[in-house]
Design an enzyme around this catalytic site. Sequence first.
Site, PDB file in Angstrom:
ATOM      1  N   GLU A 225       0.836  -1.206   0.000  1.00  0.00           N
ATOM      2  CA  GLU A 225       0.000   0.000   0.000  1.00  0.00           C
ATOM      3  C   GLU A 225       0.867   1.252   0.000  1.00  0.00           C
ATOM      4  O   GLU A 225       2.027   1.228   0.424  1.00  0.00           O
ATOM      5  CB  GLU A 225      -0.882   0.033   1.261  1.00  0.00           C
ATOM      6  CG  GLU A 225      -1.823  -1.145   1.388  1.00  0.00           C
ATOM      7  CD  GLU A 225      -2.543  -1.164   2.722  1.00  0.00           C
ATOM      8  OE1 GLU A 225      -3.501  -1.938   2.863  1.00  0.00           O
ATOM      9  OE2 GLU A 225      -2.140  -0.401   3.636  1.00  0.00           O
TER      10      GLU A 225
ATOM     11  N   LYS B 238       2.496   4.606   1.191  1.00  0.00           N
ATOM     12  CA  LYS B 238       2.876   5.231   2.459  1.00  0.00           C
ATOM     13  C   LYS B 238       2.797   6.729   2.246  1.00  0.00           C
ATOM     14  O   LYS B 238       3.602   7.320   1.542  1.00  0.00           O
ATOM     15  CB  LYS B 238       4.296   4.829   2.862  1.00  0.00           C
ATOM     16  CG  LYS B 238       4.831   5.575   4.088  1.00  0.00           C
ATOM     17  CD  LYS B 238       4.101   5.163   5.344  1.00  0.00           C
ATOM     18  CE  LYS B 238       4.664   5.903   6.560  1.00  0.00           C
ATOM     19  NZ  LYS B 238       4.247   7.319   6.604  1.00  0.00           N
TER      20      LYS B 238
ATOM     21  N   ARG C 120      -1.312  10.173  11.042  1.00  0.00           N
ATOM     22  CA  ARG C 120      -2.092   8.987  11.407  1.00  0.00           C
ATOM     23  C   ARG C 120      -3.374   9.416  12.124  1.00  0.00           C
ATOM     24  O   ARG C 120      -3.355  10.309  12.981  1.00  0.00           O
ATOM     25  CB  ARG C 120      -1.249   8.109  12.332  1.00  0.00           C
ATOM     26  CG  ARG C 120      -1.844   6.734  12.658  1.00  0.00           C
ATOM     27  CD  ARG C 120      -1.664   5.789  11.496  1.00  0.00           C
ATOM     28  NE  ARG C 120      -2.081   4.433  11.855  1.00  0.00           N
ATOM     29  CZ  ARG C 120      -1.249   3.490  12.292  1.00  0.00           C
ATOM     30  NH1 ARG C 120       0.045   3.743  12.436  1.00  0.00           N
ATOM     31  NH2 ARG C 120      -1.702   2.279  12.566  1.00  0.00           N
TER      32      ARG C 120
ATOM     33  N   ARG D 177      -2.193   9.701  16.302  1.00  0.00           N
ATOM     34  CA  ARG D 177      -1.428   8.506  16.656  1.00  0.00           C
ATOM     35  C   ARG D 177      -1.050   8.482  18.135  1.00  0.00           C
ATOM     36  O   ARG D 177      -0.818   7.413  18.702  1.00  0.00           O
ATOM     37  CB  ARG D 177      -0.170   8.394  15.795  1.00  0.00           C
ATOM     38  CG  ARG D 177       0.847   9.487  16.004  1.00  0.00           C
ATOM     39  CD  ARG D 177       2.095   9.251  15.168  1.00  0.00           C
ATOM     40  NE  ARG D 177       2.845   8.122  15.688  1.00  0.00           N
ATOM     41  CZ  ARG D 177       3.413   7.199  14.940  1.00  0.00           C
ATOM     42  NH1 ARG D 177       3.308   7.254  13.634  1.00  0.00           N
ATOM     43  NH2 ARG D 177       4.097   6.214  15.480  1.00  0.00           N
TER      44      ARG D 177
ATOM     45  N   GLU E  79      -4.692   7.359   7.472  1.00  0.00           N
ATOM     46  CA  GLU E  79      -3.900   8.584   7.461  1.00  0.00           C
ATOM     47  C   GLU E  79      -4.724   9.687   6.811  1.00  0.00           C
ATOM     48  O   GLU E  79      -5.645   9.429   6.027  1.00  0.00           O
ATOM     49  CB  GLU E  79      -2.597   8.407   6.680  1.00  0.00           C
ATOM     50  CG  GLU E  79      -1.537   7.615   7.414  1.00  0.00           C
ATOM     51  CD  GLU E  79      -0.174   7.759   6.749  1.00  0.00           C
ATOM     52  OE1 GLU E  79       0.500   8.775   6.982  1.00  0.00           O
ATOM     53  OE2 GLU E  79       0.212   6.849   5.999  1.00  0.00           O
TER      54      GLU E  79
ATOM     55  N   PHE F 111      -6.842   2.391   5.844  1.00  0.00           N
ATOM     56  CA  PHE F 111      -6.189   1.142   5.451  1.00  0.00           C
ATOM     57  C   PHE F 111      -6.517  -0.014   6.382  1.00  0.00           C
ATOM     58  O   PHE F 111      -6.031  -1.128   6.172  1.00  0.00           O
ATOM     59  CB  PHE F 111      -4.667   1.309   5.360  1.00  0.00           C
ATOM     60  CG  PHE F 111      -4.021   1.928   6.569  1.00  0.00           C
ATOM     61  CD1 PHE F 111      -3.940   1.245   7.781  1.00  0.00           C
ATOM     62  CD2 PHE F 111      -3.469   3.205   6.496  1.00  0.00           C
ATOM     63  CE1 PHE F 111      -3.329   1.799   8.885  1.00  0.00           C
ATOM     64  CE2 PHE F 111      -2.863   3.769   7.600  1.00  0.00           C
ATOM     65  CZ  PHE F 111      -2.791   3.063   8.800  1.00  0.00           C
TER      66      PHE F 111
ATOM     67  N   ARG G 262       5.702  -2.465  17.166  1.00  0.00           N
ATOM     68  CA  ARG G 262       6.397  -2.206  15.913  1.00  0.00           C
ATOM     69  C   ARG G 262       7.057  -3.523  15.485  1.00  0.00           C
ATOM     70  O   ARG G 262       8.248  -3.735  15.660  1.00  0.00           O
ATOM     71  CB  ARG G 262       7.442  -1.106  16.111  1.00  0.00           C
ATOM     72  CG  ARG G 262       7.975  -0.521  14.820  1.00  0.00           C
ATOM     73  CD  ARG G 262       9.086   0.461  15.100  1.00  0.00           C
ATOM     74  NE  ARG G 262       8.656   1.632  15.816  1.00  0.00           N
ATOM     75  CZ  ARG G 262       8.134   2.721  15.265  1.00  0.00           C
ATOM     76  NH1 ARG G 262       7.968   2.764  13.956  1.00  0.00           N
ATOM     77  NH2 ARG G 262       7.783   3.760  15.993  1.00  0.00           N
TER      78      ARG G 262
ATOM     79  N   LYS H 165       7.656  -0.629   6.365  1.00  0.00           N
ATOM     80  CA  LYS H 165       7.584   0.544   5.496  1.00  0.00           C
ATOM     81  C   LYS H 165       8.865   0.665   4.685  1.00  0.00           C
ATOM     82  O   LYS H 165       9.966   0.480   5.205  1.00  0.00           O
ATOM     83  CB  LYS H 165       7.336   1.814   6.311  1.00  0.00           C
ATOM     84  CG  LYS H 165       8.318   2.071   7.440  1.00  0.00           C
ATOM     85  CD  LYS H 165       7.881   3.250   8.290  1.00  0.00           C
ATOM     86  CE  LYS H 165       8.821   3.441   9.481  1.00  0.00           C
ATOM     87  NZ  LYS H 165       8.369   4.542  10.363  1.00  0.00           N
TER      88      LYS H 165
END
Length: 510
Positions: free
Chosen positions: A210, A212, A217, A232, A261, A297, A373, A379
Site C-alpha cells: 500500500e 505510504k 495517522r 497517533r 492517514e 487502510f 512495531r 515501510k
Amino acid sequence: MLLADVVVTSTAVAATRSRTAKAAAIAALLRRAEPDEVEPVTAWLAGEPRQGRLGVGWRTLSRLSGPPAGTASLTVAGVDRALTGLAATAGPGSGARRDDALGALLAAATAEEQQFLVRLLSGELRQGALEGVVLDAVAAAADVPAGAVRRAFMLAGSLPATAATALTGGAVALDAVRLRVGRPVRPMLASPGSSLDAALADLGCEVTVEFKLDGARIQVHRRGDDVRVWTRTLREVTDGVPELVDRVRALPCTTAVLDGETLALDDDGRPRAFQDTMSRFGSDTADAGVLLSPFFFDLLHLDGQDLLDEPLSVRLDALAGLLSADEHAVLRMPGVRRPRPDEAAGVLDDALSAGHEGVVVKALDAPYAAGRRGRAWQKVKPVHTLDLVVLGAEWGYGRRTGKLSNIHLGARDPDGGEPVMVGKTFKGMTDELLDWQTATFPALAREQPDWGVLLRPELVVEIAVDGAQRSPRYPGGVALRFARVLRYRPDKTPADADALDAVRALLAGE
C-alpha cells in the site's frame, strides 16, 4: 505505602541498564501496593503523574522548593490526592492557590522526595522505565501472562488502569477488557524495511503493498451520528477536523473503528507540505482553510463485530465492503494484494510519482497488534529516514551567528534509558527553521552552556541519512552518515522515535 518507597525503587531502576532488573524492582513495589495505590505508583514509575501534565514548570517548582522535611511522612495516596486537587485548581486566583498547594506538598517532602517530585511534575523523571518495562513488571507482579497485559493495555489505552485491572482481577479481568467504540486503541506500527525486495522476501507472497503517505495517522470511531477522531498519540482532534467527521458519518454503517492517514492535497491531488497537514492539529490558530482528505487502510470494528484478532485479509475485505460505493471508494488507501514482484514495484513507483513517501508491505495473515512495531508491517522508502530525539543545539557561526543551528540527535534506548546520541547535523535547515529553533529551544533547556543548549528529550525530528558507520565517539558505537533535517514531527513523542537498533541496522554490510 510511603512516597519514599517509590523514590527508592525509582533510584534502583535508574541505576541499572538491565531490563530484567528494572522490571523486577517495579514488580516488587507493585506487589506491596494497596489497590488504591497501584495506579499512581504505576504512573509515577512510568514517568508522569496519573493526572497527566499539570502545567507546572521547573522554575516554579524550584522557587517553591524550600527546606526539606527531616523524615519521610508523605504517603502515595496523599500525594495522589494533592495532585488531583492541583489538576482541578482553576479560575480567578488559581495561580496563588496552586503555588500554596505545591509549596505545602514540597515542604512535607524529604530532600530525595523533593527531587523526585520536581522531576516528576516537570517531565524530567527519566529513570529508564518505558512502557514495555512497566508492562513486564505488571505481568510479573500479578502473575499473569505478559501478552494478556499488553493486549488489555492496547485496548484500554491507560497503563495505570491496566495495572490496576491486572493486580485486582488477574487474568480473568484482563481477558474481559474489550475494544470499546469511543475509546481509542493504540495504533499498530510499521518497522523500517531496507528495500521492497527485502520486505517481500521476508513476508512472502501473502502480502498487500500500500501507499505510504506523507500525512498524519488518524483513528476514527463512529457510533450512530457520533464520530470522534484521534491522532497517533491518542490525542482527540474531533472538533478541529469537521470534514473528516462528515466523511465518516456518511458511511453505510452504525458503528465502526477505522485506522488510516490524512493529509492535505493541492488542486492536482498531490500532497501539500507536511506542515500544512499538521497545521490542522494545532491550537486555536489552526488553518481551517487547509482541507484534509482521509485514506483508510484498516478496520478494527464494524457494526458490533470486533475485527482486531482477524487476519488482515479479513479486515481488508470488510473495509472494501464498507467503502465499496463510488462516493466512498476514494477513502481507501491505494494498494495491491498478493502482487507479483513487478506489480509491487509498480505500486512503489506510483506512490513516488504521486508525491508520497513510499509503500508499506503488510502480511495478510497478521492480526492487529496495537502498540507494537513488529515485522508484520514494513515501510519502504527510497531514502533512509529516522525519527530521532533532539538532545541539544549549538550556536551557529558565519551567517548563522546568533542562531541555534547544529542539533544533537539521539535514538531511543530499547532498554528504557535516556536517548543515545548518534550524531549531529545543521544541514537541511531553512532560515525559518533556524529562527524557530532559536525561539523554541531555550524554553526546553536542561542547561544552557556557552556553546548552546542541552534540551529535555521532548522534540522529535525526521532525519534523512545516507547510512551509518561505526564510531567510538558516541556511546552507542554508531554514528549517522550525512544526516540532514527533513522536518520536525509534532505528531510524535520520544517514545515513537526510532530505537538504536534501527540506526545500527544501517551499518554497511551488516
